[in-house]
Write an enzyme that holds these catalytic residues in place. Structure first.
Site, short mmCIF file in Angstrom:
data_model
loop_
_atom_site.label_atom_id
_atom_site.label_comp_id
_atom_site.label_asym_id
_atom_site.label_seq_id
_atom_site.Cartn_x
_atom_site.Cartn_y
_atom_site.Cartn_z
N CYS A 272 -59.64 4.91 41.17
CA CYS A 272 -59.14 6.23 41.56
C CYS A 272 -58.03 6.06 42.58
CB CYS A 272 -60.26 7.10 42.13
SG CYS A 272 -60.86 6.53 43.74
N CYS B 174 -58.39 4.14 45.86
CA CYS B 174 -58.26 2.68 45.84
C CYS B 174 -56.85 2.24 46.22
CB CYS B 174 -58.60 2.14 44.46
SG CYS B 174 -60.26 2.56 43.88
N ASP C 177 -15.14 10.37 42.58
CA ASP C 177 -13.94 9.56 42.79
C ASP C 177 -13.07 9.71 41.54
OD1 ASP C 177 -12.23 7.51 43.94
OD2 ASP C 177 -13.08 6.19 42.42
N ASP D 257 -16.93 3.88 41.62
CA ASP D 257 -17.10 2.56 40.99
C ASP D 257 -16.46 1.43 41.77
OD1 ASP D 257 -14.39 3.11 40.51
OD2 ASP D 257 -14.43 1.97 38.64
N ASP E 229 -15.62 2.74 47.52
CA ASP E 229 -16.53 3.88 47.39
C ASP E 229 -17.90 3.61 48.00
OD1 ASP E 229 -14.64 5.36 45.90
OD2 ASP E 229 -15.22 4.32 44.06
#
Length: 748
Positions: free
Chosen positions: A19, A22, A432, A631, A635
């Site tokens: 359960c 645990c 961007d 990318d 950035d």
């Protein structure tokens, strides 16, 4: 004394967890191990991910000391072994259900039909004693794991769901056996055996666990599909000979042949031949792409029509597919903020239920009607059986597992549960320009020389300086110069000037190549070509100024075309109720032109890389929840500042590391998909949490007899067992609905 460097996170398979309570015990045990930095236990998957410098042996010992067991998941073979163990567990649960049901069903039918003998008769007493012994044997076979789990937890001073089931069914059996052995010693109104209730409850809980196990297997289907993409062997080319080799034996540099219809075994580069390749497992894009000599191919993708030979560049755990699997697993093991309340409740749930059961027993024994002992037993048994910490523990992780897997199917890698949750709360998305809205592959369109300068000469000099730069615009100038057959000189000095361009010396002449800010900083008047620069920028082209020896020499115009789907993706983002912002260091007029073509209203242009994070922070101070997509290396600070960073899959590694979500396909549609999947997952989690809390909040008081004073109704323990068994299955089944979710507006 030197500090050991962090090692790769360890994954452990945890057995014995019954359960959500645990989870806290296992996490506490692992965190107490020296060298552990972070622990994530996934109750839905029964695994733990541990970051730090601790080795596997002390971690496993710590788990065992807490009353559970663990094994390290080192490789695919270990994962397969764990999956096989889970399937064996499912089959065992089904057998347990059948065994318990084989006794429970006839007892229940006979009880309802009135065929069972009375306890007070000699023949009846013998029947019930024999039934009790048979029930004990069935309980030992079908429910022995509950008893052993409860005993193990008791020895370690803990309690879990096994404790509740063992106490409830054990109390029912002991009371019933006492009545069967000494019927005269029990008041006639309390003279009733509950053997059928005990065995029926065990049958129902085993059934519920089996259904839950099967549904959990479906929830982890994304990982299984990813693992299934890897073929077991590869056809290795050695001179004139070819042979099949196991993937585990492949090294970097080997040549591998792929025939039509075969999966590409590892990452590499084609050295001969060409084909169309289905990369949908990687990008979510259904259309095959052409791959020819010199192109990269990815392990796990499907070769469609042709045949080719490629050289392996990444094998084993270094392949893209292995990284994707690791990323999905990491995200599935994470906990979003929304699930932490359930974790805190689950950690104290079982002790709280035990206290409620004791209070209910005392209340019925002291204030209940006759037969007090019978009422006390029934209500206490019902409280213990109906309580379900599993539903609470499964509510969040099972939805996260399915949601992250669904995202992976669409080429979206989510780093953790917090990024998944925050993505669904975004109000603004900042994009961007270069490589995000545009293709990131700019080309030179025109070269304009200032009076007194030659176009070819300034182009050649500019290419010589830009050869030292990695910026996409610089690379476009160098590539165009090579295509025109120009002899590109080697710069004697080169200096990159972030957000402005580059400076240096070429053929002993000082050069500046960049934007207008660069010329202004150098005290160079750009006015003679200002009108031409504005015209180019208004057309969506970037004017790159060239100055030689302190004089304006000309402009190189570079155009970076929009990605074909950028405008449609921006429309989808706006349809989702998001504000879309363009953030770029490019010329303001160029940025406005790109924004106009894509339907973006808000533009921040000519922003230095160091200032991009500041723009994000400013939006956040206005109450916006901001996602940033980019990318490039420049950035990375903005991606880290944003509430959620989206890294385009083809971008720089540092950008991907700074982002919470990576878009493998590199399309802006991935942002809309990620947000839609996040929102659907959050709704699913809230539904699960609401159902789990409501079930326990209403079920436990009703089981304790809260309705009896007003209605005279008590909940049957067998109905409580059925409800408890179905509660977890309901949560898992609801999460599995996400498997059929499709982001609205996604292009087909």
């Amino acid at each position: 004394m030197p500090v050991a460097a962090p090692v790769k996170p360890l994954r452990l398979a945890i057995t014995g967890m019954s359960c959500a309570g645990c989870v806290a015990a296992v996490e506490t045990a692992l965190r107490g191990t020296p060298g552990v930095v972070e622990v994530r236990v996934n109750f839905a998957e029964r695994t733990a991910q541990v970051a730090g410098v601790a080795e596997a042996a002390p971690l496993i010992a710590a788990v065992r000391a807490a009353g559970y067991d663990a094994a390290e998941l080192r490789d695919a073979a270990a994962e397969i072994e764990r999956d096989a163990a889970e399937r064996a567990r499912y089959r065992r649960l089904v057998r347990n259900t059948v065994a318990a049901g084989a006794l429970a069903a006839p007892l229940m039918v006979a009880e309802l039909a009135g065929w069972l003998p009375a306890l007070a008769t000699p023949g009846g007493q013998a029947f019930w004693i024999a039934t009790g012994l048979l029930t004990l044997a069935v309980m030992r076979y079908a429910g022995g794991h509950f008893l052993s789990g409860a005993w193990r937890q008791f020895r370690h001073h803990n309690a879990n769901m096994d404790t509740l089931i063992a106490l409830g069914t054990g109390a029912a059996w002991f009371y019933s056996m006492l009545v069967a052995l000494f019927p005269a010693g029990v008041p006639s109104l309390a003279r009733h055996a509950y053997f059928e209730a005990a065995v029926t409850i065990i049958a129902l809980i085993n059934l519920g666990s089996a259904l839950e196990s099967r549904a959990r297997g479906k929830a982890s289907a994304a990982i299984q599909r990813l693992l299934g993409l890897r073929p077991k062997t590869a056809r290795v080319v050695e001179g004139d000979q070819e042979r099949d080799a196991l993937l585990e034996t492949l090294g970097v540099g080997v040549l591998i042949r792929v025939r039509p219809g075969e999966k590409i075994p590892v990452d590499g580069e084609i050295v001969s031949g060409q084909s169309t390749v289905d990369e949908s497992m990687l990008t979510g894009e259904p259309l095959p792409v052409v791959r020819r000599e010199g192109d990269a191919v990815t392990g796990g993708t499907l070769n469609k029509t042709g045949t080719f030979v490629f050289r392996a560049t990444r094998v084993g755990e270094d392949t893209v597919l292995a990284h994707i699997v690791a990323s999905v697993r990491q995200a599935q093991n994470s906990k979003p903020p929304i699930g932490r309340l359930a974790d805190r409740v689950a950690a104290v749930f079982v002790p709280a239920v035990l206290i409620v059961a004791v209070l209910a027993a005392l209340a019925w024994f002291n204030f209940g009607p006759e037969p007090k002992a019978g009422y006390m037993l029934v209500t206490t048994l019902t409280v213990l059986i109906i309580a379900c910490p599993c539903a609470l523990g499964l509510a969040t992780p099972i939805s996260i597992m399915v949601g992250v897997g669904k995202a992976a199917e669409h080429g979206i890698l989510i780093r953790d549960g917090e990024a998944l949750q925050r993505a669904g709360q975004l109000t603004t998305v900042v994009l961007d320009k270069t490589g995000t809205v545009t293709t990131g592959r700019p080309t030179v369109t025109t070269v304009t020389a200032a009076p007194g300068f030659d176009e070819t000469e300034i182009f050649r000099l500019a290419a010589g300086l830009e050869a030292g730069s990695e910026h996409p615009l610089a690379q476009a100038i160098v590539d165009a110069a090579r295509e025109r057959g120009l002899a590109i000189p080697v710069p004697e000095r080169f200096e990159a000037i972030p957000g402005q361009g580059a400076g240096g010396t070429v053929e002993n002449r000082p050069l500046l190549v960049g934007n207008r800010r660069l010329l202004n900083a150098g005290g160079i008047d750009a006015a003679p070509l200002a009108t031409e620069a504005d015209r180019l920028a208004a057309a969506g082209q970037t004017p790159v100024f060239v100055a030689v020896a302190g004089r304006l020499a000309g402009i190189v115009a570079v155009a970076d075309p929009l990605k074909p789907d950028s405008a449609a993706a921006v429309r989808r983002l706006r349809d989702l109720g998001l504000r879309v912002v363009l953030l770029t260091g490019d010329h303001a007029a160029t940025a406005r032109a790109v924004a106009a073509q894509t339907g973006i209203d808000t533009v921040f242009a000519e922003v230095l890389p160091t200032d991009k994070a500041g723009v994000i922070a400013e939006l956040q101070t206005r109450g916006e929840v901001v996602g940033m997509a980019g990318d490039g290396i420049n950035d990375a600070p903005a991606l880290a500042q944003a509430d959620v960073g989206f890294a385009m899959g083809a971008g720089a590694d540092v950008a991907i590391e700074s982002a919470g979500i990576t878009l493998v396909r590199g399309s802006l549609h991935g942002i809309a998909d990620a947000i839609a999947i996040s929102r659907a997952t959050l709704i699913n989690i809230r539904q699960n949490l609401f159902g789990a809390f409501l079930y326990n909040i209403l079920g436990i008081p009703v089981a304790a007899g809260a309705l009896y004073p007003a209605t005279g109704l008590l909940l049957n323990p067998m109905l409580a067992g059925a409800a408890m068994a179905l509660s977890s299955f309901t949560v898992v089944s609801n999460a599995n609905r996400l498997r059929g979710f499709q982001p609205p507006g996604k292009p087909t």
